[in-house]
Design an enzyme around this catalytic site. Structure first.
Site, mmCIF file in Angstrom:
data_model
loop_
_atom_site.group_PDB
_atom_site.id
_atom_site.type_symbol
_atom_site.label_atom_id
_atom_site.label_comp_id
_atom_site.label_asym_id
_atom_site.label_seq_id
_atom_site.Cartn_x
_atom_site.Cartn_y
_atom_site.Cartn_z
ATOM 1 N N ASN A 9 6.954 30.322 -1.809
ATOM 2 C CA ASN A 9 7.858 30.469 -1.206
ATOM 3 C C ASN A 9 8.955 31.063 -2.468
ATOM 4 O O ASN A 9 9.542 30.305 -2.993
ATOM 5 C CB ASN A 9 8.824 29.815 -0.034
ATOM 6 C CG ASN A 9 10.390 30.344 0.208
ATOM 7 O OD1 ASN A 9 10.451 31.423 -0.110
ATOM 8 N ND2 ASN A 9 11.219 29.457 0.556
ATOM 9 N N TRP A 10 9.051 32.307 -2.641
ATOM 10 C CA TRP A 10 9.595 32.880 -3.942
ATOM 11 C C TRP A 10 10.966 32.905 -3.762
ATOM 12 O O TRP A 10 11.679 33.089 -5.054
ATOM 13 C CB TRP A 10 8.937 34.341 -4.262
ATOM 14 C CG TRP A 10 7.502 34.090 -4.715
ATOM 15 C CD1 TRP A 10 6.986 33.120 -5.284
ATOM 16 C CD2 TRP A 10 6.950 35.355 -4.927
ATOM 17 N NE1 TRP A 10 5.788 33.582 -5.967
ATOM 18 C CE2 TRP A 10 5.486 34.734 -5.577
ATOM 19 C CE3 TRP A 10 6.951 36.741 -4.888
ATOM 20 C CZ2 TRP A 10 4.590 35.667 -6.080
ATOM 21 C CZ3 TRP A 10 5.893 37.762 -5.336
ATOM 22 C CH2 TRP A 10 4.704 37.171 -5.738
ATOM 23 N N LYS A 11 11.533 32.846 -2.674
ATOM 24 C CA LYS A 11 13.013 32.772 -2.354
ATOM 25 C C LYS A 11 13.383 34.228 -3.105
ATOM 26 O O LYS A 11 12.856 35.263 -2.804
ATOM 27 C CB LYS A 11 13.777 31.692 -3.320
ATOM 28 C CG LYS A 11 13.052 30.486 -2.464
ATOM 29 C CD LYS A 11 13.697 28.992 -2.795
ATOM 30 C CE LYS A 11 13.102 27.879 -2.100
ATOM 31 N NZ LYS A 11 13.855 26.840 -2.444
ATOM 32 N N HIS A 96 14.369 28.258 7.204
ATOM 33 C CA HIS A 96 14.664 27.386 5.755
ATOM 34 C C HIS A 96 15.933 26.870 5.811
ATOM 35 O O HIS A 96 16.870 27.341 6.226
ATOM 36 C CB HIS A 96 14.132 28.351 4.613
ATOM 37 C CG HIS A 96 13.912 27.565 3.477
ATOM 38 N ND1 HIS A 96 14.808 27.024 2.774
ATOM 39 C CD2 HIS A 96 12.775 27.256 2.623
ATOM 40 C CE1 HIS A 96 14.567 26.572 1.708
ATOM 41 N NE2 HIS A 96 13.214 26.515 1.681
ATOM 42 N N GLU A 98 17.899 26.765 3.341
ATOM 43 C CA GLU A 98 18.750 27.638 2.726
ATOM 44 C C GLU A 98 19.267 28.579 3.920
ATOM 45 O O GLU A 98 20.283 28.984 3.876
ATOM 46 C CB GLU A 98 18.248 28.293 1.745
ATOM 47 C CG GLU A 98 17.787 27.401 0.476
ATOM 48 C CD GLU A 98 16.862 27.420 -0.529
ATOM 49 O OE1 GLU A 98 16.306 28.750 -0.132
ATOM 50 O OE2 GLU A 98 16.395 26.594 -1.156
ATOM 51 N N GLU A 168 10.591 19.943 4.763
ATOM 52 C CA GLU A 168 11.218 20.102 3.378
ATOM 53 C C GLU A 168 12.578 19.027 3.632
ATOM 54 O O GLU A 168 13.504 19.759 4.045
ATOM 55 C CB GLU A 168 11.543 21.533 3.325
ATOM 56 C CG GLU A 168 10.393 22.329 3.347
ATOM 57 C CD GLU A 168 10.528 23.530 2.625
ATOM 58 O OE1 GLU A 168 9.834 23.786 1.643
ATOM 59 O OE2 GLU A 168 11.480 24.250 2.868
ATOM 60 N N GLY A 174 14.123 21.856 -4.882
ATOM 61 C CA GLY A 174 14.967 22.365 -6.217
ATOM 62 C C GLY A 174 15.418 21.521 -6.967
ATOM 63 O O GLY A 174 16.361 21.708 -8.077
ATOM 64 N N SER A 213 10.075 20.111 -4.421
ATOM 65 C CA SER A 213 9.934 19.855 -5.844
ATOM 66 C C SER A 213 8.343 19.553 -5.686
ATOM 67 O O SER A 213 8.012 18.499 -6.662
ATOM 68 C CB SER A 213 10.841 18.830 -6.368
ATOM 69 O OG SER A 213 12.154 19.204 -6.330
ATOM 70 N N GLY A 234 8.095 26.160 -3.760
ATOM 71 C CA GLY A 234 9.278 27.035 -4.078
ATOM 72 C C GLY A 234 8.935 27.286 -5.822
ATOM 73 O O GLY A 234 8.064 28.116 -5.979
ATOM 74 N N GLY A 235 9.800 26.553 -6.407
ATOM 75 C CA GLY A 235 9.840 26.892 -8.095
ATOM 76 C C GLY A 235 8.550 27.104 -8.548
ATOM 77 O O GLY A 235 8.276 27.797 -9.473
#
Ligand code: 13P
Length: 254
Positions: A9-11, A96, A98, A168, A174, A213, A234-235
């Site tokens: 998930n590149w956000k 999500h 966010e 999540e 993150g 993470s 993510g990251g």
């Protein structure tokens, strides 16, 4: 047997150049592991056309990070599931944390997104998870089950035959604070037990991903847990060597 899924998930990240570099780097491991692992990237909507042309003919799957509940109309800035599907997407992430947090998306609204994605032939990836305060208060399953129940109420339990759940924990996203394999497995098992109260068949077949993470270091042990069927990353999905190592961890446990 559930086929593991490793999804990036590149956000809100990426440039034309980085999208091109990363997709090219992921096509090879996706092709190599295709029989054992599903590999997917969810990209910002503006890059999905680029992802489509770069992933064409490969086993790399892709999707959107969100979708609207409407098919068309005066909804400035939104992307409909039909548009997303037309660009060859397999998946749409919905709910999500966010989006739930920054855009005030309720459980019921997320369920509508889930339904809209499903109705368009996309596989919804329903994100669920508790905040740190909820975790500390022992409310994890209360929060997570309510997020899932809203979907069951609107779409029925069988809708999960064509969907994915991603657990999540918000406190792990993150932050570098990955849930331990034991903590994550415990929640995943309880999610499956909750699904089982509606249908054993659906409970056994539904892929439940871990996100928060998750990286090249933590993925192997997380993915070795009985009820963890891959990861929503993510990251680490923005770094080719890390995401490739995470794919390999899923392959090792497939
Ligand atoms: P990080 O892997 O960066 O913690 O993000 C997880 C996530 O939110 C994926 O959807």
């Amino acid at each position: 047997m559930r086929k593991p899924l490793v999804m990036g998930n590149w956000k809100l990240n990426g440039t034309k150049q980085s999208v091109s570099d990363l997709i090219k780097a992921f096509v090879e491991p996706a092709n190599r592991t295709a029989g054992k692992v599903d590999v997917a990237i969810c990209a910002p909507a503006i890059f999905i056309g680029t992802v489509e042309s770069l992933a064409k003919g490969s086993s790399l799957q892709y999707g959107s990070e969100d979708c609207d509940i409407h098919t068309k109309g005066a909804f400035t800035g939104e992307n409909s599931p039909e548009m997303i599907k037309e660009f060859g997407c397999t998946y749409a992430i919905v709910g999500h944390s966010e989006r739930r947090g920054y855009h005030n998306e309720s459980n019921e609204y997320v369920a509508q997104k889930f339904k809209a994605a499903l109705d368009s032939g996309l596989v919804p990836v329903l994100c669920v998870g508790e905040s740190e305060a909820e975790y500390d208060a022992g409310k994890t399953m209360e929060v997570v089950n309510a997020e899932i129940k809203a979907v069951i109420d609107l779409c029925g339990i069988d809708s999960f035959k064509n969907a994915v759940i991603a657990y999540e924990p918000i406190w792990a996203i993150g932050t570098g604070k990955t849930a331990t394999p034991e903590v994550a497995q415990n929640v995943h098992r309880q999610i499956r037990d909750f699904l089982k109260t509606f249908s054993s068949e659906v409970a056994d077949g539904t892929r439940i991903l871990y996100g928060g993470s998750c990286n090249a270091k933590t993925a192997p042990e997380l993915f070795s847990q009985a009820d963890i069927d891959g990861g929503l990353i993510g990251g680490a999905s923005l770094k080719a060597p890390d995401f490739t190592a995470i794919i390999a961890a899923a392959e090792a446990n497939a």
